[in-house]
Design a protein around this motif. Structure first.
Motif, short mmCIF file in Angstrom:
data_model
loop_
_atom_site.label_atom_id
_atom_site.label_comp_id
_atom_site.label_asym_id
_atom_site.label_seq_id
_atom_site.Cartn_x
_atom_site.Cartn_y
_atom_site.Cartn_z
N PRO A 236 0.82 -1.22 0.00
CA PRO A 236 0.00 0.00 0.00
C PRO A 236 0.86 1.27 0.00
CG PRO A 236 -0.85 -1.58 1.57
CD PRO A 236 0.47 -2.12 1.11
N TYR A 237 0.27 2.34 -0.50
CA TYR A 237 0.95 3.63 -0.51
C TYR A 237 1.17 4.15 0.91
CZ TYR A 237 0.21 4.40 -5.54
OH TYR A 237 0.24 4.31 -6.90
N ARG A 238 2.18 4.97 1.06
CA ARG A 238 2.36 5.71 2.31
C ARG A 238 1.28 6.79 2.39
NH1 ARG A 238 7.45 5.06 4.76
NH2 ARG A 238 8.92 3.83 3.53
N GLY A 239 1.03 7.28 3.60
CA GLY A 239 -0.03 8.25 3.81
C GLY A 239 0.30 9.64 3.30
N VAL A 240 -0.72 10.48 3.27
CA VAL A 240 -0.60 11.89 2.88
C VAL A 240 -0.72 12.74 4.13
CG1 VAL A 240 -1.65 13.76 1.55
CG2 VAL A 240 -1.55 11.44 0.58
#
Length: 297
Positions: A159-163
């Motif tokens: 999964p992508y890292r957060g914003v």
């Protein structure tokens, strides 16, 4: 007509990393990607018999051709175009950025900006573009956008890292929150919203009571700002962080494991000066992941 993602190229590692990131962002947003190279001679980019003019033109064409080939191979789904712009670098990038969905530029980690983005050109571009600008470090890779795998190794399949976004409810932040929520939604990640506050000077005996009151007021103000955006993006998990301290430091602390950080920049009525504000300045120079600077009224 769809606004493209635009990336400024100068042949450096920084600009190539920015082009790669821009291609991935164009795919996420379903937008075309436009590559631009500033032609600083102030003359037409047509052929010339003068060697001192033809050599730079040849180099500019080579930069664009090389980037096109690289991106076509890595991201064949992206609709690409490229253009040499016969203007000074800052003017060219501001003009191209104003017509974009977002402008992507390369930057050197912890040492300012590279290539034609050095010094006043970079600051003038960031300070004057009316659309979002994203700065990408030279060592940024596709794996860096994602969480490590179960063995702690970089992977483009996790999964992508957060914003992370820094806001101040006392000022307009609609454009900033729109960008942050959309970015989090596109990546299916949590959005960390940081609001830092500081106590005014007062006797120490009154600080404890005042601190509690100010913190409660800050939480209420942030909740009021975020309410409509939570309704618009119900799938985005929002983590509101209301912390006492300097805004720049609190945002830097919250951004250590982020994949994208967004900060605001107030639009100035006159196109003079290159100030971006202390928070944006600190984030641009010290955050490792891509940084989005969002202009707002």
């Amino acid at each position: 007509m769809l606004r493209p993602v635009v990336v400024g190229l100068d042949g450096s590692r920084e600009s190539l990393a920015a082009a790669d990131w821009a291609a991935r962002e164009a795919l996420r947003r379903g937008l075309p990607l436009r590559l631009v190279h500033a032609w600083e001679s102030g003359t037409s980019p047509d052929e010339s018999d003068l060697p001192e003019l033809e050599a730079p033109r040849h180099w500019a064409r080579r930069i664009l051709r090389g980037a096109m080939d690289r991106l076509n191979e890595r991201y064949p789904q992206v609709c690409l175009s490229a253009e040499q712009i016969p203007r000074l670098a800052a003017d060219a990038l501001v003009a191209a950025g104003d017509e974009s969905e977002l402008l992507v530029l390369g930057s050197r980690a912890f040492s300012g900006f590279g290539g034609f983005m050095a010094g006043s050109v970079a600051l003038a571009t960031v300070a004057h573009v009316t659309r979002p600008v994203v700065l990408v470090r030279s060592d940024q890779t596709p794996e860096d956008e994602h969480l490590p795998d179960q063995d702690g190794r970089p992977s483009p399949r996790t999964p992508y890292r957060g914003v992370v976004v820094g806001v101040d409810p006392a000022h307009s932040c609609e454009e900033l929150l729109a960008f942050a929520f959309e970015s989090a939604a596109l990546r299916a990640v949590p959005l960390r919203v940081v609001y830092a506050w500081q106590l005014p000077y007062m006797p120490s005996a009154a600080q404890a009571k005042a601190r509690k009151a100010v913190h409660a007021s800050a939480e209420k103000a942030l909740a009021g700002v975020l309410g409509p955006w939570r309704e618009k993006y119900p799938a985005v998990e929002v983590r509101a962080l209301v912390e006492e301290g300097r805004p720049a430091q609190q945002l830097l602390d919250a951004s250590k494991d982020a994949g994208l950080v967004a900060v605001g920049r107030r639009i100035r009525p006159a196109r003079i000066g290159t100030r971006t504000g202390p928070v944006a300045h600190a984030v641009m120079h010290h955050v490792r992941c891509p940084v989005a600077i969002i202009p707002h009224e």
